[in-house]
Design a protein around this motif. Sequence first.
Motif, PDB file in Angstrom:
ATOM      1  N   ARG A 145       0.861  -1.369  -0.013  1.00 34.57           N
ATOM      2  CA  ARG A 145      -0.096  -0.085   0.495  1.00 34.57           C
ATOM      3  C   ARG A 145       0.423   1.473  -0.009  1.00 34.57           C
ATOM      4  NH1 ARG A 145      -4.507  -0.845   4.865  1.00 34.57           N
ATOM      5  NH2 ARG A 145      -2.591  -2.051   6.001  1.00 34.57           N
ATOM      6  N   HIS A 146       2.013   1.065   0.529  1.00 34.35           N
ATOM      7  CA  HIS A 146       2.937   1.991   0.437  1.00 34.35           C
ATOM      8  C   HIS A 146       3.446   2.482  -0.585  1.00 34.35           C
ATOM      9  CE1 HIS A 146       6.414   4.668   1.546  1.00 34.35           C
ATOM     10  NE2 HIS A 146       6.581   4.210   1.076  1.00 34.35           N
ATOM     11  N   LEU A 147       4.144   1.417  -1.270  1.00 28.64           N
ATOM     12  CA  LEU A 147       4.337   1.363  -2.416  1.00 28.64           C
ATOM     13  C   LEU A 147       4.064   1.956  -3.723  1.00 28.64           C
ATOM     14  CD1 LEU A 147       6.431  -1.825  -2.224  1.00 28.64           C
ATOM     15  CD2 LEU A 147       7.652   0.694  -2.087  1.00 28.64           C
ATOM     16  N   LEU A 148       2.312   1.312  -3.554  1.00 28.65           N
ATOM     17  CA  LEU A 148       1.127   1.783  -4.396  1.00 28.65           C
ATOM     18  C   LEU A 148       0.958   3.412  -4.631  1.00 28.65           C
ATOM     19  CD1 LEU A 148      -1.468  -1.213  -4.298  1.00 28.65           C
ATOM     20  CD2 LEU A 148       0.281  -0.246  -6.288  1.00 28.65           C
ATOM     21  N   ALA A 149       0.299   4.026  -3.359  1.00 27.61           N
ATOM     22  CA  ALA A 149       0.704   5.143  -2.697  1.00 27.61           C
ATOM     23  C   ALA A 149       2.142   6.456  -3.176  1.00 27.61           C
ATOM     24  CB  ALA A 149       0.066   5.644  -1.877  1.00 27.61           C
ATOM     25  N   GLU A 150       2.671   5.517  -2.974  1.00 22.19           N
ATOM     26  CA  GLU A 150       3.659   6.751  -2.655  1.00 22.19           C
ATOM     27  C   GLU A 150       4.978   6.746  -3.670  1.00 22.19           C
ATOM     28  OE1 GLU A 150       4.075   8.965  -0.694  1.00 22.19           O
ATOM     29  OE2 GLU A 150       2.522   8.721   0.385  1.00 22.19           O
ATOM     30  N   THR A 151       5.023   5.297  -5.008  1.00 24.46           N
ATOM     31  CA  THR A 151       5.651   5.707  -5.858  1.00 24.46           C
ATOM     32  C   THR A 151       4.960   5.189  -7.082  1.00 24.46           C
ATOM     33  OG1 THR A 151       6.257   3.358  -5.666  1.00 24.46           O
ATOM     34  CG2 THR A 151       7.545   4.474  -4.043  1.00 24.46           C
ATOM     35  N   PHE A 171      -0.398 -11.054  -6.605  1.00 22.91           N
ATOM     36  CA  PHE A 171      -0.405  -9.781  -5.900  1.00 22.91           C
ATOM     37  C   PHE A 171      -1.782  -9.332  -6.253  1.00 22.91           C
ATOM     38  CE2 PHE A 171       0.254  -5.426  -5.856  1.00 22.91           C
ATOM     39  CZ  PHE A 171       0.163  -4.921  -4.727  1.00 22.91           C
ATOM     40  N   SER A 172      -2.082  -9.336  -6.998  1.00 22.20           N
ATOM     41  CA  SER A 172      -3.066  -8.578  -7.380  1.00 22.20           C
ATOM     42  C   SER A 172      -4.899  -9.131  -6.423  1.00 22.20           C
ATOM     43  CB  SER A 172      -3.664  -8.437  -8.974  1.00 22.20           C
ATOM     44  OG  SER A 172      -5.076  -7.879  -9.078  1.00 22.20           O
ATOM     45  N   ASN A 173      -5.119 -10.576  -6.405  1.00 21.12           N
ATOM     46  CA  ASN A 173      -5.669 -11.131  -5.614  1.00 21.12           C
ATOM     47  C   ASN A 173      -6.224 -11.199  -5.091  1.00 21.12           C
ATOM     48  OD1 ASN A 173      -6.639 -12.317  -8.759  1.00 21.12           O
ATOM     49  ND2 ASN A 173      -5.473 -14.182  -8.592  1.00 21.12           N
ATOM     50  N   GLU A 197      -7.988  -9.616   0.897  1.00 25.62           N
ATOM     51  CA  GLU A 197      -7.501  -8.600   2.017  1.00 25.62           C
ATOM     52  C   GLU A 197      -8.386  -6.924   1.909  1.00 25.62           C
ATOM     53  OE1 GLU A 197      -6.649  -9.896   4.699  1.00 25.62           O
ATOM     54  OE2 GLU A 197      -6.155 -11.691   3.949  1.00 25.62           O
ATOM     55  N   ILE A 198      -7.716  -5.948   0.981  1.00 21.00           N
ATOM     56  CA  ILE A 198      -8.002  -4.972   0.596  1.00 21.00           C
ATOM     57  C   ILE A 198      -9.240  -4.696   0.763  1.00 21.00           C
ATOM     58  CG2 ILE A 198      -7.505  -2.156   0.317  1.00 21.00           C
ATOM     59  CD1 ILE A 198      -5.198  -4.635   2.778  1.00 21.00           C
ATOM     60  N   GLY A 199      -9.853  -5.375  -0.414  1.00 26.51           N
ATOM     61  CA  GLY A 199     -11.316  -5.178  -0.843  1.00 26.51           C
ATOM     62  C   GLY A 199     -11.742  -4.297  -2.583  1.00 26.51           C
ATOM     63  N   VAL A 200     -10.120  -3.906  -2.668  1.00 27.86           N
ATOM     64  CA  VAL A 200     -10.277  -3.391  -4.310  1.00 27.86           C
ATOM     65  C   VAL A 200      -8.523  -3.538  -4.835  1.00 27.86           C
ATOM     66  CG1 VAL A 200     -11.594  -1.276  -3.790  1.00 27.86           C
ATOM     67  CG2 VAL A 200      -8.977  -1.350  -3.447  1.00 27.86           C
ATOM     68  N   SER A 201      -8.906  -3.530  -6.037  1.00 26.59           N
ATOM     69  CA  SER A 201      -7.386  -3.880  -7.019  1.00 26.59           C
ATOM     70  C   SER A 201      -6.342  -2.784  -6.592  1.00 26.59           C
ATOM     71  CB  SER A 201      -7.501  -4.356  -8.088  1.00 26.59           C
ATOM     72  OG  SER A 201      -7.753  -2.657  -8.917  1.00 26.59           O
ATOM     73  N   PRO A 202      -5.301  -3.299  -6.296  1.00 26.56           N
ATOM     74  CA  PRO A 202      -4.057  -2.586  -6.568  1.00 26.56           C
ATOM     75  C   PRO A 202      -4.010  -0.920  -7.237  1.00 26.56           C
ATOM     76  CG  PRO A 202      -3.419  -4.570  -6.510  1.00 26.56           C
ATOM     77  CD  PRO A 202      -4.594  -4.231  -6.868  1.00 26.56           C
ATOM     78  N   THR A 203      -4.661  -1.146  -9.233  1.00 30.43           N
ATOM     79  CA  THR A 203      -4.602  -0.327  -9.502  1.00 30.43           C
ATOM     80  C   THR A 203      -6.070   0.745  -8.611  1.00 30.43           C
ATOM     81  OG1 THR A 203      -4.158  -1.878 -11.463  1.00 30.43           O
ATOM     82  CG2 THR A 203      -5.188   0.416 -11.894  1.00 30.43           C
ATOM     83  N   GLN A 209      -6.811   5.905  -5.719  1.00 32.50           N
ATOM     84  CA  GLN A 209      -8.238   6.475  -4.891  1.00 32.50           C
ATOM     85  C   GLN A 209      -6.873   7.370  -3.945  1.00 32.50           C
ATOM     86  OE1 GLN A 209      -9.847   2.644  -2.420  1.00 32.50           O
ATOM     87  NE2 GLN A 209     -11.710   2.957  -3.880  1.00 32.50           N
ATOM     88  N   GLN A 210      -5.860   6.439  -3.852  1.00 29.64           N
ATOM     89  CA  GLN A 210      -5.058   7.510  -2.620  1.00 29.64           C
ATOM     90  C   GLN A 210      -4.994   8.349  -3.815  1.00 29.64           C
ATOM     91  OE1 GLN A 210      -3.577   6.169   0.518  1.00 29.64           O
ATOM     92  NE2 GLN A 210      -5.653   5.351  -0.276  1.00 29.64           N
ATOM     93  N   ARG A 211      -4.219   8.792  -5.064  1.00 30.13           N
ATOM     94  CA  ARG A 211      -3.782   9.839  -5.384  1.00 30.13           C
ATOM     95  C   ARG A 211      -4.624  11.337  -6.180  1.00 30.13           C
ATOM     96  NH1 ARG A 211       1.041   7.274  -9.547  1.00 30.13           N
ATOM     97  NH2 ARG A 211       1.586   6.127  -7.853  1.00 30.13           N
TER      98      ARG A 211
END
Length: 265
Positions: A219-225, A244-246, A251-257, A262-264
Motif C-alpha cells: 500500500r505504501h509503494l502504491l501510494a508513494e511511488t 499480488f492483485s488477487n 484482503e483490502i477489498g479493491v484492486s491495487p490499481t 483512490q490514494q492519488r
Amino acid sequence: MALARWSNLKDRIENIHSNHHTLSVYLNGAENSLRWQGSQTIASATSNSVCLMPANLDTNWEVRGPISHLHFYFSDTHLSQLIEQVWDKDGQRVQLDEIDFAEDALLTQLFCTTLGQSNWQDPLDQLALDSATQTALIHTLRHYSQRRLPTLRPTGGLPTWQLKRVVEFIEHHLNQPLTLKDMAGITGLSDYHFARMFKQTTGYPPHRYVLHRRLTQARHLLAETSLNMTEIALRCGFGSSSHFSNRFRAEIGVSPTAYRTQQRS
C-alpha cells in the motif's frame, strides 16, 4: 511429509500397503467409498469423513460414485520429533489408531480450508501450510494415538527482545519466502511454541502477520511511488503481479490499481 489431492468415480483398489501414515479427509462423497476387511464392510453415512491408516496396514477399497479427498502423508519420525519438541517427552514407540470414517470437525475444517484452498507450490502459502499440518499432527497425536498427551495451552508471549529480532527479520525478508522454521530459529524455540507465543504477543498467527506486513508495504509503494505492479509484487514477496492483485483484492477489498487511484485523488 506430503499432501495429495485425490478424486475418483468408480474403482476397486486392493491390497494397499505403505510404510507411511495416511490421514485422509473426504471433501465430498465419503458415502460412495467402502472399505472391506475379509467379509466385513466399513462405510460412511456422511459426505465428509476422516480416515487414518497407520503405516504397514493392508487396506482394500471400493469406490461406487464420485469422491474427492486430501491425503496427508507423514512418518514416525515426524511424530517423534513433534512429541519431543512440543511436550518434551520421549518420542519413541508412537502407535496410531486405525480410524474409519470418523467425524472430526477440526480436521474437516482444516483440510477443507487452509490445506484444501492453499497453493502448495506457492512460497507465500508455506507459512500457513506449516501451521496447518502441525496442527493436524498435534490433533492426531492427542486424539488418535496410544500416547496420553496433555492439552497444550499458551503460557505467555515472546520477550520483547525476541519479538524485536523476529520482526526485524521479517521486515528484512518480506521479498523472500519465509517459513515457520526460519522465524522460530531466531528465537531458539520449536515451531509450535514459537507460533503460539508469537500469536499471544502480536494477536496474529505468523502467516497472517507476514501477509499483513507485505500488504502494508504494498500500500505504501502504491501510494508513494510510480513502480509498476510487477515491481511492487516482487518487492513485497509475491510471485507475480496477478498473484499480488488477487491477494490484495481479497484482503483490502479493491484492486491495487483502484487503490492507487483512490490514494492519488
